[in-house]
Motif scaffolding. Sequence first.
Motif, mmCIF file in Angstrom:
data_model
loop_
_atom_site.group_PDB
_atom_site.id
_atom_site.type_symbol
_atom_site.label_atom_id
_atom_site.label_comp_id
_atom_site.label_asym_id
_atom_site.label_seq_id
_atom_site.Cartn_x
_atom_site.Cartn_y
_atom_site.Cartn_z
ATOM 1 N N HIS A 87 35.326 72.243 103.378
ATOM 2 C CA HIS A 87 35.445 70.919 102.753
ATOM 3 C C HIS A 87 36.905 70.556 102.529
ATOM 4 O O HIS A 87 37.682 71.322 101.979
ATOM 5 C CB HIS A 87 34.734 70.905 101.385
ATOM 6 C CG HIS A 87 33.261 71.082 101.501
ATOM 7 N ND1 HIS A 87 32.455 71.370 100.443
ATOM 8 C CD2 HIS A 87 32.426 71.002 102.570
ATOM 9 C CE1 HIS A 87 31.198 71.470 100.831
ATOM 10 N NE2 HIS A 87 31.167 71.247 102.117
ATOM 11 N N THR A 128 24.312 64.944 101.828
ATOM 12 C CA THR A 128 24.514 66.053 100.896
ATOM 13 C C THR A 128 24.512 67.392 101.623
ATOM 14 O O THR A 128 25.273 68.304 101.275
ATOM 15 C CB THR A 128 23.413 66.043 99.815
ATOM 16 O OG1 THR A 128 23.467 64.799 99.110
ATOM 17 C CG2 THR A 128 23.597 67.172 98.820
ATOM 18 N N ARG A 129 23.666 67.528 102.634
ATOM 19 C CA ARG A 129 23.577 68.793 103.377
ATOM 20 C C ARG A 129 24.732 68.988 104.350
ATOM 21 O O ARG A 129 24.977 70.110 104.801
ATOM 22 C CB ARG A 129 22.254 68.854 104.151
ATOM 23 C CG ARG A 129 21.018 68.880 103.264
ATOM 24 C CD ARG A 129 19.794 69.292 104.071
ATOM 25 N NE ARG A 129 19.481 68.339 105.131
ATOM 26 C CZ ARG A 129 18.644 67.316 104.991
ATOM 27 N NH1 ARG A 129 18.084 67.074 103.803
ATOM 28 N NH2 ARG A 129 18.384 66.505 106.003
ATOM 29 N N ASP A 133 28.537 69.311 105.796
ATOM 30 C CA ASP A 133 29.804 69.822 105.299
ATOM 31 C C ASP A 133 30.870 68.725 105.268
ATOM 32 O O ASP A 133 31.602 68.602 104.299
ATOM 33 C CB ASP A 133 30.284 70.990 106.161
ATOM 34 C CG ASP A 133 29.470 72.243 105.920
ATOM 35 O OD1 ASP A 133 29.311 72.639 104.754
ATOM 36 O OD2 ASP A 133 28.976 72.825 106.905
ATOM 37 N N ARG A 134 30.942 67.958 106.344
ATOM 38 C CA ARG A 134 31.928 66.872 106.420
ATOM 39 C C ARG A 134 31.271 65.721 107.184
ATOM 40 O O ARG A 134 31.355 65.641 108.404
ATOM 41 C CB ARG A 134 33.199 67.349 107.112
ATOM 42 C CG ARG A 134 34.387 66.384 106.955
ATOM 43 C CD ARG A 134 35.643 66.983 107.552
ATOM 44 N NE ARG A 134 36.788 66.107 107.355
ATOM 45 C CZ ARG A 134 37.636 65.756 108.325
ATOM 46 N NH1 ARG A 134 37.468 66.209 109.553
ATOM 47 N NH2 ARG A 134 38.654 64.963 108.067
ATOM 48 N N GLN A 194 29.461 62.358 96.187
ATOM 49 C CA GLN A 194 29.675 62.546 94.752
ATOM 50 C C GLN A 194 28.927 63.757 94.203
ATOM 51 O O GLN A 194 29.282 64.270 93.136
ATOM 52 C CB GLN A 194 29.248 61.293 93.984
ATOM 53 C CG GLN A 194 30.200 60.121 94.119
ATOM 54 C CD GLN A 194 29.718 58.896 93.369
ATOM 55 O OE1 GLN A 194 28.523 58.740 93.113
ATOM 56 N NE2 GLN A 194 30.631 58.011 93.010
ATOM 57 N N ARG A 195 27.939 64.236 94.928
ATOM 58 C CA ARG A 195 27.199 65.405 94.462
ATOM 59 C C ARG A 195 28.053 66.674 94.504
ATOM 60 O O ARG A 195 27.693 67.671 93.898
ATOM 61 C CB ARG A 195 25.912 65.564 95.275
ATOM 62 C CG ARG A 195 24.911 64.439 95.016
ATOM 63 C CD ARG A 195 23.710 64.489 95.951
ATOM 64 N NE ARG A 195 22.865 63.296 95.744
ATOM 65 C CZ ARG A 195 21.791 63.013 96.471
ATOM 66 N NH1 ARG A 195 21.421 63.828 97.455
ATOM 67 N NH2 ARG A 195 21.082 61.918 96.240
ATOM 68 N N ARG A 196 29.173 66.617 95.245
ATOM 69 C CA ARG A 196 30.054 67.789 95.248
ATOM 70 C C ARG A 196 31.510 67.451 94.966
ATOM 71 O O ARG A 196 32.344 68.349 94.901
ATOM 72 C CB ARG A 196 29.927 68.549 96.562
ATOM 73 C CG ARG A 196 30.278 67.773 97.819
ATOM 74 C CD ARG A 196 30.284 68.724 99.012
ATOM 75 N NE ARG A 196 30.511 68.056 100.269
ATOM 76 C CZ ARG A 196 29.550 67.699 101.108
ATOM 77 N NH1 ARG A 196 28.290 67.961 100.813
ATOM 78 N NH2 ARG A 196 29.834 67.107 102.259
ATOM 79 N N HIS A 197 31.827 66.169 94.815
ATOM 80 C CA HIS A 197 33.190 65.752 94.471
ATOM 81 C C HIS A 197 33.121 64.911 93.203
ATOM 82 O O HIS A 197 32.578 63.810 93.217
ATOM 83 C CB HIS A 197 33.830 64.944 95.603
ATOM 84 C CG HIS A 197 33.980 65.720 96.884
ATOM 85 N ND1 HIS A 197 34.930 66.706 97.047
ATOM 86 C CD2 HIS A 197 33.292 65.655 98.052
ATOM 87 C CE1 HIS A 197 34.827 67.217 98.264
ATOM 88 N NE2 HIS A 197 33.836 66.598 98.892
ATOM 89 N N ARG A 198 33.686 65.418 92.132
ATOM 90 C CA ARG A 198 33.636 64.704 90.855
ATOM 91 C C ARG A 198 34.366 63.367 90.943
ATOM 92 O O ARG A 198 33.897 62.344 90.445
ATOM 93 C CB ARG A 198 34.244 65.569 89.752
ATOM 94 C CG ARG A 198 34.248 64.897 88.383
ATOM 95 C CD ARG A 198 34.808 65.816 87.312
ATOM 96 N NE ARG A 198 34.833 65.150 86.028
ATOM 97 C CZ ARG A 198 33.798 65.061 85.197
ATOM 98 N NH1 ARG A 198 32.642 65.616 85.546
ATOM 99 N NH2 ARG A 198 33.903 64.440 84.042
#
Length: 263
Positions: A4, A61-62, A64-65, A84-88
């Motif tokens: 990521h 979401t699944r 990687d990029r 947004q589910r992995r980047h605040r």
Amino acid sequence: MADHGTGGAWDLIVTPWHLDEHIPAFPIPATATEVVRPVLPAGPVPARMNLLHRAAADVVTRADRPLVLSGDCPTSRAAVAGLQRRHRDLAVLWLDAHGDFNTPAISTSGYLGGMALAMLTGRTPGLFDDMLDLRPVPDTSVVLADARDLDPAERDALTASHVHRMPAEPAAIASVLDRLGPVPVYLHLDIDVINGAQLPGARFPSGPGPSLAQIEECLSVACATATIVGAYLACAWLPEHAGDQTSRQAITRLAVALGADLR
């Protein structure tokens, strides 16, 4: 698995839809990781779009990029919600001939495709339900490049906002991304930002604008300057032009500028 935020390989996701309408002729590259084709029951357009967006967000979401190829701009809700589910924190770089900043209250046509950026910044409450858990992106984290074709009320709304506006020029984009700092960036491009004479058949042509080569340079500069964690190409051609050779070649060139392999 791609790493990521380090410029790793793209996961190509195709959503061959315009709003809630499937586009049968939409080109599906052989390198596509996944094609989003949910079954949408009859019902109001926003409700059908919401189901499509939830399916697309799950796919993003699944990935990687993710690099999304779509027939419209509103499915960007799904792309951003998935990221947004992995980047605040997430910044948005939006290249478009239009502002996409209309809302139901100010739109003269009611066209949902003209509200996509307003959706991301939290200006369309109640239009969709909260199935995506999309967090509004602050205006100060949004960069809008070009937007030469604006409705009067939309122009006023942008003027009153804190969205960063600029021409679609490589140096300007590099400068503003530098000022935003190290925040991860979602890059969104609608093909109608490109000079209409070069790309015929757009749903909403906006006449003279940046050349395809200039936009390619903008994408390359953005990737070299910022951490692009997701990208989206809105292939907003009329359905009968979606699979044209000119359309395919343009998308291939834009993808290559992002570092993606499209065949």
